[in-house]
Scaffold this active site. Structure first.
Site, PDB file in Angstrom:
ATOM      1  N   SER A 208      26.451  73.656  40.423  1.00  0.00           N
ATOM      2  CA  SER A 208      26.252  75.004  39.872  1.00  0.00           C
ATOM      3  C   SER A 208      27.286  76.019  40.347  1.00  0.00           C
ATOM      4  O   SER A 208      27.034  77.226  40.350  1.00  0.00           O
ATOM      5  CB  SER A 208      24.836  75.501  40.189  1.00  0.00           C
ATOM      6  OG  SER A 208      23.862  74.634  39.635  1.00  0.00           O
TER       7      SER A 208
ATOM      8  N   GLY B 200      30.364  68.881  41.437  1.00  0.00           N
ATOM      9  CA  GLY B 200      28.922  68.694  41.381  1.00  0.00           C
ATOM     10  C   GLY B 200      28.326  69.059  40.033  1.00  0.00           C
ATOM     11  O   GLY B 200      28.976  69.683  39.183  1.00  0.00           O
ATOM     12  N   HIS B 201      27.061  68.705  39.871  1.00  0.00           N
ATOM     13  CA  HIS B 201      26.332  68.917  38.620  1.00  0.00           C
ATOM     14  C   HIS B 201      26.347  70.388  38.190  1.00  0.00           C
ATOM     15  O   HIS B 201      26.333  71.298  39.010  1.00  0.00           O
ATOM     16  CB  HIS B 201      24.879  68.458  38.772  1.00  0.00           C
ATOM     17  CG  HIS B 201      24.120  69.256  39.806  1.00  0.00           C
ATOM     18  ND1 HIS B 201      23.501  70.453  39.534  1.00  0.00           N
ATOM     19  CD2 HIS B 201      23.926  69.026  41.122  1.00  0.00           C
ATOM     20  CE1 HIS B 201      22.926  70.927  40.622  1.00  0.00           C
ATOM     21  NE2 HIS B 201      23.178  70.081  41.612  1.00  0.00           N
ATOM     22  N   ASP B 202      26.385  70.602  36.901  1.00  0.00           N
ATOM     23  CA  ASP B 202      26.259  71.930  36.294  1.00  0.00           C
ATOM     24  C   ASP B 202      27.358  72.907  36.710  1.00  0.00           C
ATOM     25  O   ASP B 202      27.198  74.123  36.540  1.00  0.00           O
ATOM     26  CB  ASP B 202      24.884  72.540  36.598  1.00  0.00           C
ATOM     27  CG  ASP B 202      23.756  71.673  36.071  1.00  0.00           C
ATOM     28  OD1 ASP B 202      23.669  71.535  34.842  1.00  0.00           O
ATOM     29  OD2 ASP B 202      22.981  71.118  36.881  1.00  0.00           O
TER      30      ASP B 202
END
Length: 200
Positions: A147, A127-129
């Site tokens: 995250s 997932g993102h970040d």
């Protein structure tokens, strides 16, 4: 010159599949245990026999083994190379350090940072970040939410899920199918849903 795959076991052969899909010619496998053999039609050499001007990727899942091999090969002057299957998705603003392996149908979202010699195996999602430390390993079908931090030498097992914002401490192992709902301390094996430390 040339490109070599360190490790001639199951993941090494899958890494060869990635190289073939990328159109990358492989000179040989590097593997002490199988030196002198032929695997998938490719010669297997002891790592010490690889030429210093060559490049390599490590097709071994075990993070400590990757650490040892990378130190050996780098010390001989070989160059780590990132290998990404053409059917993998790497979103914008994502960085991959040298030596990474990303396999078919993996999806790495935006603004992700992936460390040296990390692996995202087939059908895994990041997932993102998210932050994957050096030699982090995400097994097939696992889902790393946004995250999330996987510190160095972390392994996330097949079809496991790490929920948003969690941190998995250095050297920990998340068992297959586990669902991580809270942070995992360094050096811990967790299993189950929700994931709990394995009692031996």
């Amino acid at each position: 010159m040339g490109f070599y795959i360190a490790g001639a076991g199951g993941l090494g052969r899958e890494t060869l599949d990635v190289a073939i899909a990328c159109g990358t010619a492989v000179e040989a496998f590097l593997d002490d245990a199988r030196a002198g053999q032929t695997v998938r039609g490719m010669p297997v050499l002891a790592p010490e026999r690889a030429p210093a001007v060559a490049s390599y990727v490590i097709g071994i899942a075990d993070p400590p083994a990757r650490r040892r091999l990378a130190a050996l090969l780098d010390g001989r002057g070989l160059r780590p190379t990132t290998l990404i299957h053409p059917r993998a998705v790497i979103a914008p603003e994502t960085t991959l350090r040298l030596g990474c392996l990303v396999m078919a149908n993996a999806h790495v979202s935006s603004s992700v940072s992936i460390g040296f010699h990390a692996q995202v195996q087939y059908n895994a999602t990041i997932g993102h970040d998210a932050l994957l430390g050096d030699r982090a390993t995400v097994y097939p079908g696992a889902n790393i939410s946004g995250s999330v931090t996987l510190e160095e030498d972390v392994t996330v097992g097949s079809n496991a899920v790490v929920l948003q914002g969690r941190t998995i401490g250095r050297g920990s192992f998340v068992g297959a199918g586990a669902v991580v709902t809270r942070d995992v301390p360094a050096g811990t094996v967790v299993v189950g849903s929700p994931a709990r430390p394995l009692v031996r």
